[in-house]
Scaffold this motif. Structure first.
Motif, mmCIF file in Angstrom:
data_model
loop_
_atom_site.group_PDB
_atom_site.id
_atom_site.type_symbol
_atom_site.label_atom_id
_atom_site.label_comp_id
_atom_site.label_asym_id
_atom_site.label_seq_id
_atom_site.Cartn_x
_atom_site.Cartn_y
_atom_site.Cartn_z
ATOM 1 N N ARG A 216 -28.659 27.057 -50.017
ATOM 2 C CA ARG A 216 -29.840 26.323 -49.602
ATOM 3 C C ARG A 216 -29.920 24.954 -50.243
ATOM 4 O O ARG A 216 -30.452 24.029 -49.677
ATOM 5 C CB ARG A 216 -31.097 27.100 -50.004
ATOM 6 C CG ARG A 216 -31.406 28.194 -49.041
ATOM 7 C CD ARG A 216 -32.741 28.783 -49.352
ATOM 8 N NE ARG A 216 -32.869 30.061 -48.706
ATOM 9 C CZ ARG A 216 -33.378 31.128 -49.285
ATOM 10 N NH1 ARG A 216 -33.801 31.056 -50.523
ATOM 11 N NH2 ARG A 216 -33.475 32.254 -48.625
ATOM 12 N N SER A 321 -34.236 19.616 -40.851
ATOM 13 C CA SER A 321 -34.801 18.375 -41.402
ATOM 14 C C SER A 321 -35.800 18.689 -42.488
ATOM 15 O O SER A 321 -35.826 18.024 -43.529
ATOM 16 C CB SER A 321 -35.507 17.555 -40.337
ATOM 17 O OG SER A 321 -34.764 17.516 -39.189
ATOM 18 N N GLY A 322 -36.617 19.706 -42.234
ATOM 19 C CA GLY A 322 -37.601 20.068 -43.253
ATOM 20 C C GLY A 322 -36.922 20.381 -44.565
ATOM 21 O O GLY A 322 -37.301 19.889 -45.628
ATOM 22 N N GLN A 323 -35.878 21.201 -44.463
ATOM 23 C CA GLN A 323 -35.156 21.540 -45.682
ATOM 24 C C GLN A 323 -34.578 20.316 -46.354
ATOM 25 O O GLN A 323 -34.616 20.168 -47.571
ATOM 26 C CB GLN A 323 -34.011 22.488 -45.353
ATOM 27 C CG GLN A 323 -34.429 23.912 -45.233
ATOM 28 C CD GLN A 323 -33.220 24.795 -45.095
ATOM 29 O OE1 GLN A 323 -32.237 24.408 -44.484
ATOM 30 N NE2 GLN A 323 -33.289 25.965 -45.658
ATOM 31 N N SER A 324 -34.005 19.420 -45.514
ATOM 32 C CA SER A 324 -33.370 18.228 -46.097
ATOM 33 C C SER A 324 -34.383 17.372 -46.810
ATOM 34 O O SER A 324 -34.077 16.796 -47.853
ATOM 35 C CB SER A 324 -32.691 17.417 -45.016
ATOM 36 O OG SER A 324 -31.853 18.221 -44.284
ATOM 37 N N PHE A 325 -35.579 17.244 -46.230
ATOM 38 C CA PHE A 325 -36.601 16.445 -46.907
ATOM 39 C C PHE A 325 -36.845 16.986 -48.292
ATOM 40 O O PHE A 325 -36.885 16.240 -49.271
ATOM 41 C CB PHE A 325 -37.919 16.481 -46.135
ATOM 42 C CG PHE A 325 -37.917 15.587 -44.947
ATOM 43 C CD1 PHE A 325 -38.510 15.980 -43.773
ATOM 44 C CD2 PHE A 325 -37.316 14.351 -45.000
ATOM 45 C CE1 PHE A 325 -38.510 15.174 -42.669
ATOM 46 C CE2 PHE A 325 -37.306 13.531 -43.897
ATOM 47 C CZ PHE A 325 -37.903 13.936 -42.728
ATOM 48 N N ASN A 326 -37.000 18.341 -48.362
ATOM 49 C CA ASN A 326 -37.232 18.954 -49.662
ATOM 50 C C ASN A 326 -36.134 18.593 -50.634
ATOM 51 O O ASN A 326 -36.372 18.192 -51.770
ATOM 52 C CB ASN A 326 -37.285 20.474 -49.511
ATOM 53 C CG ASN A 326 -38.599 20.915 -48.918
ATOM 54 O OD1 ASN A 326 -39.573 20.197 -48.969
ATOM 55 N ND2 ASN A 326 -38.609 22.109 -48.373
ATOM 56 N N ARG A 327 -34.905 18.735 -50.169
ATOM 57 C CA ARG A 327 -33.774 18.501 -51.068
ATOM 58 C C ARG A 327 -33.719 17.059 -51.533
ATOM 59 O O ARG A 327 -33.438 16.774 -52.696
ATOM 60 C CB ARG A 327 -32.473 18.854 -50.354
ATOM 61 C CG ARG A 327 -32.271 20.327 -50.184
ATOM 62 C CD ARG A 327 -30.859 20.607 -49.844
ATOM 63 N NE ARG A 327 -30.590 20.311 -48.442
ATOM 64 C CZ ARG A 327 -30.392 21.226 -47.527
ATOM 65 N NH1 ARG A 327 -30.459 22.497 -47.856
ATOM 66 N NH2 ARG A 327 -30.129 20.894 -46.287
#
Lengths: 337, 286
Positions: A216, A321-327
């Motif tokens: 993740r 995209s949501g995950q990428s923003f978090n990362r």
């Protein structure tokens, strides 16, 4: 007394069982692991397998599964396939596994599973089994750390329309059926036997971070997004082709109508002349004339499926995209410190 | 005199030099499931292990299936035809998986096991015997692997001994699915993208907190300093790439903008879909 007994039996036989709608699919951890193993081993080829379990009220329990061998396009292998299935079911019966087919599973690439073949397979299964479900597993998405497992079912209204094989505009409007109503997604619950849960608790690794977390937190999601966008663009192209088909149909329809009107006018004028001359009027319709031939309306099934697929891709893009923003924000704060 | 009759007990090491075995979580799940479903009069479950032998000698156990058997005090009878049928069926799907041994539930090995081991050694040169203790007799679930070793006295074979070999539980797939899902007896919902992300970040934060506390303890003198750990921490912190702030900002903003653009594109695509659908099924104006 015998009469009243016979009547009550008749009553019971006459009342049909009310089929409760399927609300939840309950899968065992064993089945999930088996599906993952099979799909991963053969990725990127697409594989399928059979699901076994029990149908209990609003819950469909899936307790076991077995994979199908990859089929070549050959006549003899067809019979082999059926034999394999029977053999597996028989063997599993001997070790007390539920022998009931409740559906099938298949793997997919990036969520591109909405095809006509899927619908046809559904219809085939539906003839024999009252309630069947299809589980879709996406190995490429699972590399991002998400367990991409989905349970699908065809909605009843769609099935009726498909049987009648009519996808014209009016019928769809009647049923109020839009592209979203073709497939119904059913929530998945996971259950495990107590023994397994004891073992897993025991054997759980001591590290607080697991492989899942590594997946993740991976920063490079670009290849996945690129492929997703490629598929999306291709689908948009397909959709525009379908749209053009419809445009062509509408245009030819209106052209045909104009021709019909013109012909009708001419016929009426002729008839007036003939009446003035004292002859019999000609009929106002002429079925043999080619401009009266009804043009078949193109089926909307393809466009619905394509729309579904596009929606799927969009959803996936949103998720990643949501995950990428978090990362990215995580990375930023780490760097600032 | 003659060096012939040596009365020394010889332990022949396993010929194919099997060093260790690796087990995948699916096998354990399979075995437990078969145990739960066993017929009432059977005390234990016996079955075949499938997998492959890796080039370095480790045996990779990937799949398994149960074989019906009947057992009494003196003898054990295995349904061989069933075993062959299942093997053929499994190999149709995955021809690379071959028999690597057999399993039985229950702690330790019994007398009957030697016979079964004998049977399996006719199929495979050196079968692995896996025992899974479903009875939790030691207070924990033990999974052990054995290989049979021949005891020879001079030239005569005396007996076969079960020797334990190191077993490695490779739980990567189970970890991927998520232990929470596999541990509880009922999970109501599969976590979606963002929830999973939350959990992972929580774990990362906990780890960082631990390291922080440890460093604090060492500085305050509460815990003796361990040079190795200190070096590890220094290496980890140093492995963050050293980018100048403008370069890093540019990098991050570029990525952010890319993601935002993709998000925008997908929203537009969905709007387009909504419109197209309305147009397609709109009433025809005739």
């Amino acid at each position: 007394m015998a009469n009243s007994m016979a009547k009550s039996f008749l009553q019971v036989a006459a009342t049909e069982e009310v089929v409760s709608p399927l609300r939840v699919v309950q899968i065992e951890g064993l089945v999930i692991l088996k599906i993952i193993k099979h799909c991963k081993e053969f990725s990127p080829a697409l594989v399928t397998g059979q699901l076994l379990g029990l149908d209990v009220g609003i819950v469909l329990e899936v307790t076991n599964c077995f994979p199908f061998p990859i089929r070549e396009e050959d006549e003899e292998i067809e019979a082999d396939g059926a034999n394999y299935q029977l053999e597996m079911m028989r063997c599993l019966r001997e070790v007390n596994v539920d022998n009931n087919t409740v559906g099938w599973y298949q793997s997919t690439i990036l969520g591109s599973y909405q095809t006509v073949e899927l619908i046809e397979t559904f219809m085939n299964y539906q003839e024999n089994i009252r309630r069947c479900v299809c589980i879709i597993y996406d190995p490429s998405r699972s590399n991002q750390g998400v367990l991409a497992l989905k349970a699908l079912k065809l909605s009843d209204s769609f099935m009726e329309l498909y049987r009648a094989n009519s996808f014209t505009g009016e019928k769809l409007r009647e049923k109020n059926l839009s592209w979203m109503d073709i497939f119904e997604e059913i929530p998945i619950k996971v259950s495990n036997s107590a023994l397994i849960s004891a073992f897993m608790t025991e054997l759980e690794s001591d590290t607080p971070v697991t492989q899942c977390d590594y997946d993740r937190l991976q920063l490079s999601s670009n290849p996945y997004m690129e492929r997703n966008m490629e598929f999306l663009i291709e689908c948009m192209d397909d959709l525009s082709v379908e749209q053009q088909k419809f445009q062509f149909y509408y245009r030819s329809l209106s052209r045909q109508q104009a021709q019909q009107q013109a012909w009708l006018q001419k016929r009426r004028a002729d008839n007036m002349q003939r009446k003035a001359a004292g002859e019999d009027p000609l009929p106002e319709e002429d079925p043999s004339n080619p401009i009266f031939k009804p043009i078949p309306e193109p089926s909307r099934l393809e466009s619905f499926l394509i729309t579904n697929q596009i929606a799927n891709y969009c959803n996936q893009i949103n998720g990643v995209s949501g995950q990428s923003f978090n990362r990215l924000y995580l990375m930023k704060s780490l760097h600032d410190n | 005199m003659a060096a012939g009759d040596r009365t020394v007990l010889q332990f022949n090491s396993p010929s194919s030099a099997i060093l260790s075995a690796k087990v995948h979580p699916l096998v354990i799940f399979n075995i437990c499931d078969c145990y739960v479903r066993r017929p009432d009069q059977a005390e234990r479950v016996i079955g075949t292990l499938l997998g492959s032998v890796l080039p370095d000698g480790t045996v990779d156990i990937r799949n398994s299936y149960a074989v019906p058997h009947t057992e009494s005090a003196e003898q054990v009878a295995l349904d061989i035809e069933y075993h062959h049928n299942m093997l053929v069926s499994h190999q149709k799907v995955n021809p690379k998986e071959v028999i690597v041994g057999w399993y039985s539930t229950g702690l330790g090995v019994t007398g009957g096991s030697a016979l079964i081991q004998d049977f399996y050694s006719r199929e495979v040169p050196n079968p692995i015997h896996l025992t899974v203790d479903t009875g939790f007799r030691n207070g924990e679930g033990t999974v052990k692997a054995f290989v049979s070793v021949n005891l020879a006295l001079g030239d005569r074979q005396l007996a076969a001994q079960f020797q334990e070999i190191p077993l490695d539980l490779c739980m990567v797939e189970a970890e991927r699915v998520g232990f929470d899902i596999l541990k509880k007896t009922a999970v109501d919902k599969l976590p979606n993208d963002l929830e999973g992300m939350e959990v992972t970040m929580g774990r990362l934060l906990a780890l960082i907190d631990d390291v922080y506390k440890y460093v604090d303890d060492v500085v305050e003198g509460r815990v003796p300093a361990d040079n190795n750990i200190g070096r590890f921490i220094a290496e980890t912190v140093a492995s963050l790439p050293k980018l100048s702030p403008p370069a890093f900002d540019k990098l991050m903003n570029d990525s952010l903008q890319d993601q935002l653009l993709l998000l925008y594109l997908s929203s537009i695509a969905r709007t387009q879909l909504g419109l197209a659908e309305k147009l397609n099924t709109a009433a025809q104006i005739l």
